[in-house]
Structures are given as C-alpha cells and as structure tokens.
Write an enzyme that holds these catalytic residues in place. Sequence first.
Site, PDB file in Angstrom:
ATOM      1  N   THR A 151     -22.676  -2.866   6.807  1.00 31.08           N
ATOM      2  CA  THR A 151     -22.115  -1.565   7.203  1.00 31.08           C
ATOM      3  C   THR A 151     -22.586  -1.195   8.598  1.00 31.08           C
ATOM      4  OG1 THR A 151     -21.961  -0.820   4.920  1.00 31.08           O
ATOM      5  CG2 THR A 151     -22.072   0.902   6.593  1.00 31.08           C
TER       6      THR A 151
ATOM      7  N   GLU B  64      23.942 -17.941  -6.048  1.00 34.97           N
ATOM      8  CA  GLU B  64      22.718 -18.105  -5.247  1.00 34.97           C
ATOM      9  C   GLU B  64      22.081 -19.449  -5.563  1.00 34.97           C
ATOM     10  OE1 GLU B  64      19.678 -15.117  -6.004  1.00 34.97           O
ATOM     11  OE2 GLU B  64      18.234 -16.111  -4.697  1.00 34.97           O
TER      12      GLU B  64
ATOM     13  N   ASP C 106       0.824  -1.210   0.000  1.00 35.39           N
ATOM     14  CA  ASP C 106       0.000   0.000   0.000  1.00 35.39           C
ATOM     15  C   ASP C 106       0.860   1.263   0.000  1.00 35.39           C
ATOM     16  OD1 ASP C 106      -2.629  -0.753  -0.287  1.00 35.39           O
ATOM     17  OD2 ASP C 106      -2.910  -1.168   1.844  1.00 35.39           O
TER      18      ASP C 106
ATOM     19  N   MET D 270      18.183  -8.725 -14.327  1.00 38.21           N
ATOM     20  CA  MET D 270      19.484  -8.217 -14.778  1.00 38.21           C
ATOM     21  C   MET D 270      20.520  -9.335 -14.626  1.00 38.21           C
ATOM     22  SD  MET D 270      22.463  -7.103 -12.939  1.00 38.21           S
ATOM     23  CE  MET D 270      23.736  -5.855 -13.036  1.00 38.21           C
ATOM     24  N   GLN D 271      20.436 -10.051 -13.500  1.00 39.20           N
ATOM     25  CA  GLN D 271      21.388 -11.131 -13.265  1.00 39.20           C
ATOM     26  C   GLN D 271      21.212 -12.222 -14.322  1.00 39.20           C
ATOM     27  OE1 GLN D 271      20.741 -12.157  -9.097  1.00 39.20           O
ATOM     28  NE2 GLN D 271      21.556 -10.183  -8.390  1.00 39.20           N
TER      29      GLN D 271
ATOM     30  N   GLU E  30      10.841   0.347 -10.641  1.00 37.22           N
ATOM     31  CA  GLU E  30       9.365   0.377 -10.527  1.00 37.22           C
ATOM     32  C   GLU E  30       8.893   1.078  -9.255  1.00 37.22           C
ATOM     33  OE1 GLU E  30      11.283  -2.274 -10.241  1.00 37.22           O
ATOM     34  OE2 GLU E  30      10.501  -3.779  -8.838  1.00 37.22           O
TER      35      GLU E  30
ATOM     36  N   CYS F 199      16.756  -6.489 -11.392  1.00 38.88           N
ATOM     37  CA  CYS F 199      17.352  -7.255 -10.298  1.00 38.88           C
ATOM     38  C   CYS F 199      17.691  -8.681 -10.759  1.00 38.88           C
ATOM     39  CB  CYS F 199      16.437  -7.203  -9.077  1.00 38.88           C
ATOM     40  SG  CYS F 199      17.366  -7.368  -7.551  1.00 38.88           S
TER      41      CYS F 199
ATOM     42  N   HIS G 290      15.541  -1.461  -8.491  1.00 38.96           N
ATOM     43  CA  HIS G 290      14.106  -1.596  -8.810  1.00 38.96           C
ATOM     44  C   HIS G 290      13.517  -0.239  -9.209  1.00 38.96           C
ATOM     45  CE1 HIS G 290      13.453  -5.752  -7.365  1.00 38.96           C
ATOM     46  NE2 HIS G 290      14.496  -5.480  -6.599  1.00 38.96           N
TER      47      HIS G 290
ATOM     48  N   THR H 173     -27.347  -2.608   3.341  1.00 43.02           N
ATOM     49  CA  THR H 173     -26.588  -1.754   4.269  1.00 43.02           C
ATOM     50  C   THR H 173     -26.261  -2.459   5.591  1.00 43.02           C
ATOM     51  OG1 THR H 173     -28.562  -0.842   5.310  1.00 43.02           O
ATOM     52  CG2 THR H 173     -27.721   0.330   3.384  1.00 43.02           C
TER      53      THR H 173
HETATM   54  N1  GLN Z   1      17.943 -13.157  -5.682  1.00 42.48           N
HETATM   55  C1  GLN Z   1      18.720 -12.075  -6.195  1.00 42.48           C
HETATM   56  C2  GLN Z   1      19.597 -11.470  -5.125  1.00 42.48           C
HETATM   57  O1  GLN Z   1      19.327 -11.576  -3.956  1.00 42.48           O
HETATM   58  C3  GLN Z   1      17.853 -11.017  -6.803  1.00 42.48           C
HETATM   59  C4  GLN Z   1      16.964 -10.324  -5.821  1.00 42.48           C
HETATM   60  C5  GLN Z   1      15.845  -9.588  -6.480  1.00 42.48           C
HETATM   61  O2  GLN Z   1      15.511  -9.845  -7.636  1.00 42.48           O
HETATM   62  N2  GLN Z   1      15.177  -8.721  -5.751  1.00 42.48           N
HETATM   63  O3  GLN Z   1      20.585 -10.858  -5.443  1.00 42.48           O
END
Ligand code: GLN
Length: 550
Positions: free
Chosen positions: A191, A406, A71, A385-386, A510, A382, A508, A188
Amino acid sequence: MTKYIFVTGGVVSSLGKGITSASLAVLLEKRGLKVSLQKLDPYINVDPGTMSPFQHGEVYVTEDGAETDLDLGHYERFSTAAINRYSNATTGSIYSEVIRRERRGDYLGATVQVVPHITDHIQEIIRLGAQPGTDVAITEIGGTVGDIESLPFLEAIRQFALRQGPGNAAFIHLTLLPYLRASGEMKTKPTQQSVGKLREIGIQPHILVCRCERPMEPGMKEKISLFCNVRPEDVIEEADVAHTIYEVPQYLCQEGLDAALVRHLQLPEAPPVDFSDWADLVDRIRQPQGEVEIALVGKYIQLDDAYKSIYEALGHGGASHRHKVKIRKVDAEQVSLKGADQLLQGVGGVLVPGGFGERGLEGKVSAAQWARENEVPYLGICFGMQALVIEFARHVLGLDGAHSSEVAPNCQDPVIDLMLDQRGIQDKGGTMRLGAYPCKIQDGSLAARVYQRDMVLERHRHRWEFNNGYRTRLEAAGLGCSGLYQARDLVEIVEVKEHPFCIGVQFHPEYKSKPLVPHPLFRAFVGAAIQHHNGGAKASPSVKPSSAKA
Ligand code: GLN
C-alpha cells in the site's frame, strides 16, 4: 456544481473497484444526492465488444446500445445512476476520436500529443460522463497504478482535479493489505508503495480503501496514515464480506466512507442513512428457506465473469423467493457427448445463455429438447432462444434440416437467419443489433403473466433472428410468438404452449435485473424451478415472491 470522485486501484488487479464504486454510489444516493458513474479502461480495444469472454468476461450492453465493461453492470445493479455510452471509454476510443479530429484538421497545425490532446480529451469524456444535474460524478480508472497504459488517465485526472479546485474533487485509492500466513501478519508495504507511485504522478489520495481478507489489526490505520499521508479516519477497511457482495454498501457506510467524502467534498450533511432495504435483501440471501439447482448450459462456464449478469439475476430471482440458487455449470459440448439426461438430471430449471458460433450449439439444442420433453422450466436467452426454435422446428415440426444460418449457412431450413440489415456488414465491432427495443407482449401468454404488462423495453446484442418464413408453421405446431418488435415485425419472445414454463427471449433480460428490483423473467423462472423442484408438475409464473420489495 458537480463534484468529482476518482477511484484508482493499486497493488493488484481484481480488487473489486467496480463493486466499491457502485457501493459508494449507493451511499451517496442514500444521502439524497444525484450520482453518476463512469469507467475509463486503459486497453486499446475501442470497446470490449470484440474481446473473448474468456479474456474479459461478459460484455455489458447499455440501454443506448453501447458494448461496455462488466463493471457497468455493477453500477446499474447497485445504483439508480443513468448508465449510457458516455459511462465507459477506453484508450482505443479516446485515441480514435483524437485521430479523427486530427484528420479533420481540428488542431490547426499543432503537433498532436498525449499531453495535452489526449489528456484534454479524457477530461472532456469525464465531463460527459456526469449526467445533467449530477451532484457527484464517480469515475473509476481501470487497471493498476504503475501500469504503462494508465499514465495518461492519471495525468488527466490530476489536471482535472486541479482545475476543479480544492474541495471539488477527491481521489480514492483502493489497495490490498495481504495477509502472510507464515508470519501471521497483515502487510502495509504494498500500500505504501502504491501510494508512493501515485504521489510521483502528483496525486495525493484523500481516502484509502484497504481490501483485506480479514479485519485490520489494531494500530494498522494509524500506521498507514503515517506512511501514506492520509488521516486515520480516511483509511477505510474493506474486508471480504461473508455472504454476498450486496453487504458491501452497508459495510462501507459503517466504516465511514461516505462521511469521509462529505468532509472532503463539503457535501451537505444528511440524517443517518436508512439501510433497511439492503439489510432485508442480505437477510434473504443469508437465511434462505430453501435451495434450487439450475443448470446453466454454456461454453464459457470456466470463467464466472463470462455470465456475470446472468448469475447475478438468478441470485436476485432466488432472493425474491427466499431461495438460494445453486448453479450447475454444464459445458454445452459435453451435453452432445454425454447426453442431456446424464448432465441435467435433477435440476429445477435449465438456462441457456447467449453465445456465438458453432461450438456448443448442438448441446444447447439438446438441453432445450430435454427441458421441453421433461417439462422442466427452461429459459433461453438470445442464442438460447434460437436453440429452442431450432429444437422445436426439428423435433416437433419434423424439419430435420432446421438450423441457424450463423452456424450452417447452407442448411435446408434456416429457422434462424441473418437480419436483413446485417447482410453486407463486414466490421465486427459495434455493428450488431444493440441496445433497447420495445417489445409488445401478447395477451394471455406466459410472457404476459410474467411481465404483467403489454409493452416492455429490453436490450439486444445479436445479428441473427427468428425467420418469419417459418412463423405460421411453428405457431400451428405449438410454439407461441408472444413478444414482437412491431416496427420491424421481429419475433422477440417464443414459448412452448404445452409446457409449464418454456420460454426463449431474443433479448438479454439479465442486464436489467437489480437486487432490489429483480427482473420479472428471472423471478418467474426461479419460481417455476422451485415449484418443479418441489414436485409441482405444473409450474406457474404466478408463484409470488415471498413479500419481495420489487
Ligand atoms: N449468435 C447469435 C446472434 O448473433 C446470438 C447472439 C447472442 O447470444 N448474444 O444472433
């Protein structure tokens, strides 16, 4: 002096208290007031960081690195309120602080109890949530009135309002008016009962916001007024909006929600609110000039809330180009089984979002490979990208054993590796690299064309990172490292040089996209996808949004 508004919910959960609170903030800001927003969640997790996205949806990260309820994303998207670690607290965080103080001996021999110690601490958090100089502080109480867990919070806000004195605090209760198809009428009673529950606790709501599927029937406001002890002009209708949640602020303004608050809190009168910016946004969403399909390749696609901010940010990017973004939700595991060609064919762009753990990673890597090889615009966030780095190392550099440690701790080429300061950390909660870090953008790169700046501040939530041991070789093979956190020499942005738009960001973006100020990366990515969709082989981020406000 700060005035306080408390927003509670009744009858059922998922009524949209967050969107209502965020919209209310818009209305008050439009009246020239400085507003803050806060959410108190009754669950026992100290924060939602450890909860599965299937359970609780996305974890929203604030600038100062708190892992919070989604939120808060609505709060930041709608309003300009500063959101930080004091903007969200839970039963878990409140109890753990009270227990810490008890262990330290702060209570000087007292028996520590829910009332007054927990309720006092909740009130302390409410005060902290109001930033300095705030005219109106809005606090939303999570959960539904009648839940066992909500009780200390409701008791705390009752005491708080009493201490503030009349005219300085207002209670808004959000309820549901269910429509019974069989009898063809709106009811109602739930409510009335929900307000009854609040009054048992000692809270008489000042304003009722009634959620309904369709507009209220005549006479209904008077009936609710009579049974709930609220004046008819304080019964506010909030029927479902037709196209987008961004219609809600204007809707609530027309219904008189802000005018009601001005009366109750004796706020200064203001000239009629100018909604032209929101009206323009809604118009762009309602009447798009075109449509583009973007694939989101993830593992939590069944639940919309799991990628909430990403879906919103794509919508913002689309609106800035007057395009509707249609999202093709692709299960990453299916990509490994059925092949990227079959599942991604025809999309204008591919987005791979963040994630954790092994499941779905290979599918994400295949999606990145497919987008790179087919010159389809790609945005990796994130984990996305990896995945792009792993893909590039495997298929362009020829490192078959390239992986993230990981998922494959003993792999031959850990091109994504655990950050040094993460080694040895055992606790999972709140220990990732979190919050905003500055990123230096390299001149002449795609990232520079997208951002039009050389320094940006973006939010992180990860433990693993680009392994600098492979940087020279990857760059030589055509993977540009175009964004760096200079203080630690961490690669934050990578991009494929021989590609119209293939970019991965360790952060991120977003979290920072707003409907009225779309994030440059989403705006450029959607722009590139539109060009690709329209047959332009060389998509370019210089595609200008059609007279966007941003
Ligand atoms: N699992 C990955 C890391 O910890 C990517 C984390 C993610 O996408 N928020 O680096």
